[in-house]
Design an enzyme around this catalytic site. Structure first.
Site, PDB file in Angstrom:
ATOM      1  N   VAL A   1       0.829  -1.198   0.000  1.00  0.00           N
ATOM      2  CA  VAL A   1       0.000   0.000   0.000  1.00  0.00           C
ATOM      3  C   VAL A   1       0.866   1.251   0.000  1.00  0.00           C
ATOM      4  CG1 VAL A   1      -1.963  -1.096   1.150  1.00  0.00           C
ATOM      5  CG2 VAL A   1      -0.190  -0.013   2.523  1.00  0.00           C
ATOM      6  N   GLU A   2       0.263   2.350  -0.418  1.00  0.00           N
ATOM      7  CA  GLU A   2       0.975   3.626  -0.522  1.00  0.00           C
ATOM      8  C   GLU A   2       0.672   4.550   0.652  1.00  0.00           C
ATOM      9  OE1 GLU A   2       0.527   7.644  -3.279  1.00  0.00           O
ATOM     10  OE2 GLU A   2      -0.109   5.710  -4.079  1.00  0.00           O
ATOM     11  N   THR A   3      -0.563   4.484   1.149  1.00  0.00           N
ATOM     12  CA  THR A   3      -1.021   5.429   2.156  1.00  0.00           C
ATOM     13  C   THR A   3      -1.633   4.703   3.348  1.00  0.00           C
ATOM     14  OG1 THR A   3      -1.496   7.097   0.469  1.00  0.00           O
ATOM     15  CG2 THR A   3      -2.581   7.364   2.597  1.00  0.00           C
TER      16      THR A   3
END
Length: 367
Positions: free
Chosen positions: A98-100
């Protein structure tokens, strides 16, 4: 939610929705994401109350090497659901996927004015890996600027842009619908909502100033109200009284087109670390009862907050991991103990469980 096993080991349950091509559903803190949400969810539970399970269904996901998306289906077989949960053994895989990370604050980052153990190390580790961090809270008593000061007091460096409070969500929603300049907002709530409305250039009345007002009920008494009120915003309010209930009721029922907006419907909140306290949902429920109207909720679990963040930061929802502590807002439904998680009667099942969000910082040798 803090989970207790028979051996007195404390567990949190975490859950993440499976919206990518690989199956990465994880839990710690107790809960599972709802089927209509397509972002990942990691729930860190540190509450002790029991939340009723939603019955009759759960999310299953499956993928294959030839498929680029997960398959979601509804299952009515709790026995099959109970077999899936496993301990989180590879936090790095989750973090890399995931990025965030969006963190709830009350009960996850802090309880009352006490920082939860392991939070600074976990946040530092995620930042070092280049992850975007956003902090959301359904507590509307403070503005983003005021929450920034609370983070600072607890020794955490968080910018105002990284904070999304439900007080701000209420103002942001009204701006998004081009709330008329000649209309006012009646506020059942505290200073946080007033400050955010002021920053948004929206007229308001009510708030803490109405906390000391009383109604003298005598024959023929008619309570007046401002007919220019175009919205009533209700949030957590320690100065809640009958005057506010009646004023809000008159605005909603008698002013044509008046909006009824709730910052949240949380049943309880964490005002101190000693116990749970009645939440904003109790204030919202009183006015919903008197008006026979359901509010538009702008805080969790409303999609407005998630949509706003996704648009603001240009984030794909499949690259978001939500970390929360409430079953009925962060996850919408869930389990409250490890024994309940493993029960054959539990139809809501995460893929993994862990001791808490600090487990994200642990280095585990691959098996």
């Amino acid at each position: 939610m803090m989970l207790m096993t028979s051996s007195s080991t404390n567990y949190n349950i975490i859950s993440i929705s499976t919206c990518s091509s690989s199956r990465r559903s994880c839990v710690a803190g107790g809960t599972l994401i709802g089927p209509s949400l397509n972002y990942r969810f990691l729930a860190n539970k540190n509450i002790s109350t029991t939340t009723h399970l939603s019955s009759g269904w759960r999310i299953n996901s499956s993928s294959s090497s030839s498929s680029s998306s997960s398959k979601m289906e509804i299952s009515n077989h709790p026995a099959a659901a109970a077999a899936a949960a496993q301990p989180l053994l590879n936090p790095d895989e989750l973090i890399d996927s995931v990025e965030t990370f969006i963190f709830d604050c009350d009960g996850v980052i802090w309880k009352g004015d006490s920082l939860i153990d392991g939070v600074p190390q976990t946040l530092d580790m995620l930042r070092s890996k280049g992850k975007r961090l956003v902090f959301v809270t359904n507590n509307s008593t403070k503005s983003r600027k005021q929450y920034g000061k609370k983070f600072e007091t607890l020794g955490l460096t968080v910018s105002e842009e990284e904070i999304f409070a439900s007080s701000f969500a209420a103002a942001a929603y009204l701006k998004s619908i081009d709330f008329p300049k000649d209309k006012k907002v009646y506020v059942v709530g505290e200073d946080g909502i007033l400050k955010e409305l002021q920053l948004a250039g929206i007229q308001y009345l009510g708030g803490p100033d109405d906390g000391g007002k009383n109604i003298e009920l005598k024959p023929g008494y008619l309570m007046e109200h401002d007919e220019s009120v175009g919205a009533v915003v209700v949030g957590f309010d320690r100065y809640f009284n009958y005057y506010k209930i009646q004023y809000a009721t008159l605005c909603i029922r008698e002013n044509p087109g008046c909006l009824f907006i709730a910052t949240n419907r949380d049943a309880v909140t964490h005002l101190t670390d000693a116990q749970e306290w009645a939440g904003g949902g109790s204030m919202v429920g009183a006015i919903s009862g008197s008006t026979q109207r359901e509010p538009l909720v702008v805080g969790k679990p409303s999609t407005f907050m998630m949509d706003y963040l996704a648009t603001k930061f240009g984030i794909l929802k499949s690259q978001i991991c939500m970390v929360g502590d409430r079953l009925d807002t962060d996850i919408l439904f869930g389990v409250t103990s490890l024994s309940m998680l493993q029960s054959p009667n539990n139809s809501i099942q995460p893929d993994f469980y862990a001791r808490g969000i600090s487990d994200l910082s642990l280095k585990v040798a691959s098996v």
